[in-house]
Write a protein that holds these residues in place. Structure first.
Motif: not given
Length: 404
Positions: A180-185
């Motif tokens: 999720v963190k990578k997708a939001k970035q």
């Protein structure tokens, strides 16, 4: 071979992503979800319980069966019976075997001889001691060892399985969080790109399309995160309930410990009773080995232990023709200071037991010391005159071992 290749590939992928997550956590490059303090305390308490239960179990086995691999093959036999799920037959104890050897030896030596009759008596009591030992071993195995083994091989295996499953759920949760963190970035980066490419319509369209794709990826990752969080919470609750059951395990093991101590107390009390009875039996037999040193004595066998070391046990008895257990005094008055050591007939003697003089005419003795002894005319055969340096006095024959 019939197997699901798709499932196998999926499982391999899950294992790989978990391994990557675990490695990154160890290297400090990935975040790790920490368990709550209560659950951590429960896990630490469970590990402590398992470790000490295992040590107590192993040492109790050593106590009850000091030589598991002996000529009888006891441990190997137990292993096969356990694997076959059959009851282990009752085995002859070493005490019972020793008693049987003594009884068989008495038949060859002659049950009517002093040695043979004594062997029979001692052999019978050795068999009783062996029977008490067998009963103690069986009771301890049922009431103490079996509950400990059931915990290690049953409850603890279940706890370990659920803890491993909880760790996997925790890794899956952290993987989803990282995703999720990578997708939001990536979504934020794609959304920022049109600001720099407003003069190029084609690039703007491509950038907007990429932003939409990353938005969908974020939604998908967040959905997977919610599922992973739910599974992790559920598994944490299951593990917590199992770990809280350790308190019940402690209560059960406490009860088993009381039963083990009770079995020990019963066993040692039986052994003490049998040995007291055996000593009484042996006291009725003639002291053949003592009388060989002085054929005229009729002393019974002295106690092998000094009365100063065992409370309630009488000192070695001194036989007499008139009163059993009391040495007969010389018929006439004997003044010890006037007695002179003869030039011949005196010999060395080793003191077998401590002896306290009852009056000034007697000489106190200490076990294992050497003294010079001799007899004088008119002196009772149960007594000798003993000398130790400048000290002189009467000493009982049954407390001495005459040396050549």
């Amino acid at each position: 071979m019939d197997f699901n290749l798709k499932k196998l590939t999926s499982d391999a992928g899950v294992f790989f992503t978990r391994a990557v997550q675990f490695t990154e956590e160890k290297l400090g490059s990935a975040e790790k979800t920490e368990l709550d303090a209560h659950l951590e305390n429960l896990i630490a308490r469970a590990d402590c319980t398992k470790n000490w239960t295992e040590k107590i179990f192993r040492q109790t086995e050593v106590l009850l069966q000091p030589n598991p691999i002996d000529h009888t093959g006891a441990r190997i036999e137990e292993f096969f019976y356990e694997k076959l799920d059959k009851k282990i037959p009752s085995r002859t104890t070493n005490g019972e075997l020793l008693g049987q050897y003594m009884l068989d030896a008495a038949k060859d030596f002659g049950p009517g001889t002093p040695y043979g009759s004594t062997l029979i008596t001692v052999g019978e009591y050795q068999s009783r001691l062996g029977g008490a030992e067998r009963e103690f071993l069986q009771t301890s195995a049922i009431n103490f060892l079996t509950p400990l083994r059931n915990f290690l091989e049953g409850d603890w295996r279940t706890i370990s399985k659920e803890r491993r499953l909880l760790e996997n759920r925790r890794l899956d949760l952290d993987i989803c969080k990282a995703r999720v963190k990578k997708a939001k970035q990536a979504e934020a980066k794609a959304a920022a790109e049109p600001d720099f490419q407003e003069t190029r319509p084609r690039n703007y369209v491509l950038s907007a399309s990429a932003s939409a794709l990353w938005s969908e990826e974020v939604d998908k990752a967040e959905q997977e995160l919610r599922v992973a969080q739910t599974e992790f919470d559920r598994q944490a609750e299951v593990t917590r309930l199992l770990l809280e059951g350790i308190s019940s395990t402690h209560v059960n093991h406490l009860r088993c410990l009381h039963e083990f101590v009770e079995a020990q107390a019963t066993y040692y009390a039986q052994c003490h009773q049998y040995m007291q009875e055996l000593q009484k039996e042996l006291s009725r037999y003639p002291n053949s080995f003592a009388s060989n040193a002085n054929p005229s004595t009729s002393a019974t066998c002295p106690s092998p232990v000094s009365s100063a070391t065992l409370p309630g046990v009488s000192p070695p008895c001194l036989a007499s023709s008139s009163t059993p257990g009391i040495a007969q005094e010389p018929s006439g008055p004997l003044k010890i200071p006037d007695v002179q050591q003869p030039s011949t007939g005196h010999r060395k003697a080793k003191v077998l037991y401590d002896y306290d003089a009852h009056d000034t005419s007697e000489l106190s003795l200490l076990a294992d010391e050497l003294i010079t002894v001799y007899t004088v005319p008119g002196m009772d055969p149960d007594w000798l005159v003993g000398e130790r340096g400048n000290q002189k006095g009467k000493v009982p024959v049954t407390y001495l071992e005459l040396l050549s």
